[in-house]
Design an enzyme around this catalytic site. Structure first.
Site, PDB file in Angstrom:
ATOM      1  N   GLY A  83       0.804  -1.222   0.000  1.00 52.57           N
ATOM      2  CA  GLY A  83       0.000   0.000   0.000  1.00 52.57           C
ATOM      3  C   GLY A  83       0.832   1.265   0.000  1.00 52.57           C
ATOM      4  O   GLY A  83       0.336   2.343   0.309  1.00 52.57           O
ATOM      5  N   ASP A 137      -5.720   9.414   2.050  1.00 52.41           N
ATOM      6  CA  ASP A 137      -4.910  10.453   1.380  1.00 52.41           C
ATOM      7  C   ASP A 137      -5.628  11.135   0.217  1.00 52.41           C
ATOM      8  O   ASP A 137      -5.087  11.216  -0.902  1.00 52.41           O
ATOM      9  CB  ASP A 137      -3.580   9.844   0.876  1.00 52.41           C
ATOM     10  CG  ASP A 137      -2.711   9.381   2.030  1.00 52.41           C
ATOM     11  OD1 ASP A 137      -3.147   9.522   3.190  1.00 52.41           O
ATOM     12  OD2 ASP A 137      -1.608   8.885   1.786  1.00 52.41           O
ATOM     13  N   TYR A 141      -8.143   7.780   8.900  1.00 50.95           N
ATOM     14  CA  TYR A 141      -7.776   6.386   9.191  1.00 50.95           C
ATOM     15  C   TYR A 141      -6.856   6.259  10.398  1.00 50.95           C
ATOM     16  O   TYR A 141      -6.315   5.198  10.657  1.00 50.95           O
ATOM     17  CB  TYR A 141      -7.134   5.721   7.966  1.00 50.95           C
ATOM     18  CG  TYR A 141      -5.992   6.509   7.361  1.00 50.95           C
ATOM     19  CD1 TYR A 141      -4.714   6.435   7.888  1.00 50.95           C
ATOM     20  CD2 TYR A 141      -6.195   7.323   6.258  1.00 50.95           C
ATOM     21  CE1 TYR A 141      -3.668   7.156   7.343  1.00 50.95           C
ATOM     22  CE2 TYR A 141      -5.154   8.051   5.694  1.00 50.95           C
ATOM     23  CZ  TYR A 141      -3.899   7.963   6.244  1.00 50.95           C
ATOM     24  OH  TYR A 141      -2.861   8.683   5.701  1.00 50.95           O
ATOM     25  N   ASP A 185       8.225   4.795   2.653  1.00 51.04           N
ATOM     26  CA  ASP A 185       8.049   5.572   1.425  1.00 51.04           C
ATOM     27  C   ASP A 185       8.126   7.077   1.653  1.00 51.04           C
ATOM     28  O   ASP A 185       8.198   7.842   0.710  1.00 51.04           O
ATOM     29  CB  ASP A 185       6.736   5.192   0.702  1.00 51.04           C
ATOM     30  CG  ASP A 185       5.512   5.298   1.596  1.00 51.04           C
ATOM     31  OD1 ASP A 185       5.653   5.659   2.783  1.00 51.04           O
ATOM     32  OD2 ASP A 185       4.397   5.015   1.117  1.00 51.04           O
ATOM     33  N   ASN A 211       2.148  -2.678   6.044  1.00 53.12           N
ATOM     34  CA  ASN A 211       2.496  -1.972   4.803  1.00 53.12           C
ATOM     35  C   ASN A 211       3.983  -1.647   4.924  1.00 53.12           C
ATOM     36  O   ASN A 211       4.346  -0.641   5.517  1.00 53.12           O
ATOM     37  CB  ASN A 211       1.667  -0.688   4.720  1.00 53.12           C
ATOM     38  CG  ASN A 211       2.012   0.154   3.505  1.00 53.12           C
ATOM     39  OD1 ASN A 211       2.269  -0.380   2.423  1.00 53.12           O
ATOM     40  ND2 ASN A 211       2.011   1.478   3.661  1.00 53.12           N
TER      41      ASN A 211
HETATM   42  C1  GDL Z   1      -0.212   6.687   4.389  1.00 53.88           C
HETATM   43  C2  GDL Z   1      -0.801   5.923   3.264  1.00 53.88           C
HETATM   44  C3  GDL Z   1       0.109   4.817   2.777  1.00 53.88           C
HETATM   45  C4  GDL Z   1       1.591   5.172   2.928  1.00 53.88           C
HETATM   46  C5  GDL Z   1       1.833   5.445   4.390  1.00 53.88           C
HETATM   47  C6  GDL Z   1       3.268   5.742   4.771  1.00 53.88           C
HETATM   48  C7  GDL Z   1      -2.350   4.695   4.742  1.00 53.88           C
HETATM   49  C8  GDL Z   1      -3.749   4.220   4.965  1.00 53.88           C
HETATM   50  N1  GDL Z   1      -2.126   5.394   3.615  1.00 53.88           N
HETATM   51  O1  GDL Z   1      -0.859   7.520   4.926  1.00 53.88           O
HETATM   52  O2  GDL Z   1      -0.206   4.567   1.454  1.00 53.88           O
HETATM   53  O3  GDL Z   1       2.403   4.129   2.490  1.00 53.88           O
HETATM   54  O4  GDL Z   1       1.068   6.555   4.776  1.00 53.88           O
HETATM   55  O5  GDL Z   1       3.770   6.835   4.080  1.00 53.88           O
HETATM   56  O6  GDL Z   1      -1.501   4.475   5.558  1.00 53.88           O
END
Ligand code: GDL
Length: 721
Positions: free
Chosen positions: A41, A149, A193, A259, A287
């Site tokens: 994700g 986002d 979220y 990321d 994630n």
């Molecule tokens: C986020 C993004 C996700 C991203 C993460 C870290 C969620 C629900 N959405 O907000 O895609 O990888 O931060 O940067 O977490």
């Protein structure tokens, strides 16, 4: 609005509820399995199909059961969500979905339409259904709609059609869920979220309330915890959000996501989520890092966590020791043990040449050549070069060790925590810098400075050696994923090492790193680094909020000789709000009774804190709080004293900026009280004592309690044992 379009939630709710009743009844009868696994994700380059297939093999081997397909920068997942897959893409997805099935992994297909969807336009709903239908034809059975986002302002058409953004999202989610015949797994990611996104807070969030009340029960909700990247996730926080969502959430855990920072990678263990959470959740999906191979630890340790079963009894005391970072949090899940388990298995993978993308390693070519069984055979079909007697021997590298991997993990640990070696290196560098005068001048400290500088140098050398062995590891796929990071840390360590050498006065600043006109690797971080260094908040991160401290503290039992010192600290800390509140008008606290020492606490319930100057803090507890309440004529309700029969007080002088010693004292007192049979502890803090309030609020174990009829300017906190 036409029937095929999105209908405002209120109109469709009853209808939909009736339709889904029978399926829901079936759901209630058969307990659903805990969703565990990985969400792809993150932003950036998605994983390859081969990597995903490898992920399914690993998930099956380690006992994880789900994979949520949600790569943010995959065109057709988010930006071009309406577009159907081409025949070639369809083939790839079919293969992937059946690979997941072959490994008993639930493939959950997600779409993120929130960038530009008009919720009230029936054509948009049709496009969404068509896309899900296509993926259903590929064999997929589980689905997900993500609204993270995105812009929260609705377009004028949607504003007309829906009372709120939440209503718009829920209406479309319910409709798609019905259209897909109520799949067993359907996940919804709200726009709010995590707790920090909720206004004004989780219990009072209108957005979450609407989602909780109107989203069909068969749909599960994703939640990242208190923050986007949550340091800790407590049971209480999950109970709080579950009450609003009217269902237990599925955690989308960003603990290993990287990321958001190209210099960071996370190879520390899954941590700071008590396993008592498991029964309170519908599932956990991690994630992780964008790079596939370094996720071995993230996923392996999550699998170990998911298999852990909660111990008997409360774990408050253990939770406190977590916050000091010195002990493991659950007796049945130890992050350190889980990490060692993962690294031991990972080491084998590093040594494996059969990984995709991993060429034959020269050393193994040589081994093969020298082996008796296949004397002349090599994989590349030509005889391997064998140096002559006076020629250079072939380059051989020492094999990678478990210690190397432990160091690697320590250097790239977790978002809010460095590994222990990194922490030590930071502390040592800080000390060496601070005491650099001792390096040049001959003082009493000189010998110590030299020996610590030498030790620092050895730690730096270990990083370089680890780098060398890693870059010679046969499995090139893992190496390439790690390469930029290990190169970066090698250079960072190199700079620090050169700096310490110049402090020692024995070496001139290294030509490479520290002269007037350095090479570009002497000023790292690019433009973004420049910006950060110019901003006032630079370095103001959780990791470094408390500057590395070199103070040594001693916690020991209180003895009668400490009485004067303790009473001095007590008086000094009497006016936490400053001189604005005259002492005489302050309400007494029950803990004041403890400090007159007429009722001395039991020896194991009285501790003092010493630094290199003198006694600088204390922590006292009473098994039975009642006499103290009577003494200051405070009428505390019997039911409160039943829940919290004991009391505790702690005070630490402002010169102690590190909160760990106070936490440690509290942790010891709570353990002692619990061992003596107490079931709860009460403590009082004055409203104006911001420092102590902040301190207690950050301890997971103490929660404010309402006690009617007691003074307004005092806050009561309770911890159950
Ligand atoms: C986020 C993004 C996700 C991203 C993460 C870290 C969620 C629900 N959405 O907000 O895609 O990888 O931060 O940067 O977490």
């Amino acid at each position: 609005m036409s029937d095929s379009g999105v209908r405002p939630a209120a109109q469709t709710e009853d209808n939909i509820k009736n339709m889904s009743k029978s399926k829901e009844a079936t759901r209630e009868m058969s307990p659903r399995r805990f969703i565990s696994g990985v969400v792809e994700g993150f932003y950036g380059r998605p994983w390859t199909m081969e990597q995903r297939a490898e992920l399914f093999r690993r998930e099956q081997k380690w006992g994880l059961n789900s994979y949520l397909y949600a790569p943010k920068d995959d065109y057709k997942h988010r930006m071009y969500w309406r577009d159907l897959y081409s025949p070639q893409e369809a083939e790839q997805l079919k293969t992937l979905i059946s690979a997941a099935r072959n490994h008993n992994v639930e493939f959950i297909y997600a779409i993120s339409p929130g960038l530009d969807i008009t919720f009230s336009n029936p054509k948009e709903v049709t496009a969404l259904k068509r896309k899900f239908d296509q993926v259903k034809e590929f064999g997929c059975r589980s689905f997900s709609l993500l609204f993270d986002d995105i812009e929260t302002e609705m377009c004028p058409a949607d504003k007309q059609a829906f009372p709120s953004f939440a209503h718009a999202q829920v209406a479309i989610a319910n409709e798609v869920f019905q259209h897909l015949s109520q799949p067993e797994v359907f996940l919804f990611c709200p726009t709010d979220y995590c707790a920090s996104f909720c206004t004004p807070n989780v219990p009072q969030s209108a957005y979450l309330r609407t989602v909780g009340e109107t989203l069909l029960q068969g749909i599960d909700i994703l939640w990242t915890g208190p923050k986007v990247v949550s340091h800790k996730i407590s049971v209480e926080s999950i109970e709080e959000v579950s009450a609003v969502l009217k269902r237990p959430p599925v955690i989308w855990d960003n603990i290993h996501a990287n990321d958001y920072d190209p210099q960071r990678l996370f190879i520390g263990p899954y941590k700071d989520r008590p396993i008592d959470l498991i029964p309170k959740l519908r599932g956990v999906l991690t994630n992780p890092n964008c790079e596939f191979y370094p996720n071995f630890v993230a996923i392996h340790t999550l699998a170990t966590w998911c298999r852990a079963t909660p111990d008997e009894g409360p774990s408050d005391v253990e939770m406190i020791s977590v916050s000091t970072g010195e002990e493991d949090q659950d007796s049945c899940y130890s992050p350190q043990k889980a990490l060692t388990l993962a690294l031991t298995e990972w080491l084998q993978e590093f040594l494996n040449t059969d990984q995709p993308g991993g060429p034959q390693h020269p050393a193994s070519r040589l081994r093969k050549h020298l082996s008796d069984e296949e004397p002349m055979q090599t994989d590349i079909g030509e005889a391997a070069y064998v140096p002559g007697p006076d020629e250079n021997p072939l380059y051989t590298a020492e094999p990678l060790t478990l210690e190397d991997l432990k160091l690697l993990s320590d250097l790239f640990y977790l978002p809010y925590e460095h590994g222990s070696t990194s922490q030590t290196m930071l502390l040592e560098l800080n000390w060496l810098k601070k005491h650099s005068r001792a390096a040049a001048a001959q003082t009493e400290e000189t010998a110590e400075w030299r020996s610590r500088a030498q030790h620092f140098d050895e730690m730096c050398e270990a990083v370089v050696q680890m780098f060398n062995r890693l870059s010679n590891a046969p499995n090139r796929s893992i190496l390439y994923d790690l390469y930029n990071y290990i190169c970066d840390i090698k250079s960072g360590v190199g700079l620090a090492r050169a700096y310490v050498k110049t402090l020692s006065g024995h070496e001139r600043p290294s030509a490479h790193v520290m002269n007037e006109d350095p090479e570009p690797w002497g000023f790292r971080g690019g433009l973004s680094g420049e910006f950060q260094r110019m901003l006032p908040g630079h370095g103001n991160r959780d990791l470094f909020k408390h500057p590395p401290s070199t103070a040594v503290y001693c916690i020991r039992p209180f003895c009668p000789e400490d009485k004067d010192e303790v009473q001095r600290i007590f008086s000094e800390m009497q006016r936490p709000g400053g001189d604005k509140v005259p002492l005489l008008t302050q309400q007494p606290l029950m803990s004041d009774v403890l400090l007159d020492l007429e009722t001395p606490p039991l020896p194991h319930c009285a501790l003092v804190l010493e630094d290199e100057i003198a006694v600088c803090g204390y922590a006292f507890a009473l098994m039975d709080a009642k006499p103290a309440a009577v003494k200051i004529q405070r009428e505390v309700d019997a039911s409160v004293l039943k829940d919290f029969p004991s009391m505790l007080t702690v005070q630490v002088l402002p010169r102690v900026t590190d909160p760990s010693p106070a936490k440690r004292m509290i942790s010891q007192l709570l353990s002692s009280l619990k061992n003596s049979g107490s079931t709860g502890v009460l403590c009082e803090v004055r409203h104006c004592d911001k420092r102590m309030l902040d301190f207690y609020t950050k301890l997971d174990s103490f929660k404010p309690i309402q006690i009617p009829g007691l003074p307004q300017d005092i806050i009561y906190l309770g911890a159950r044992l």
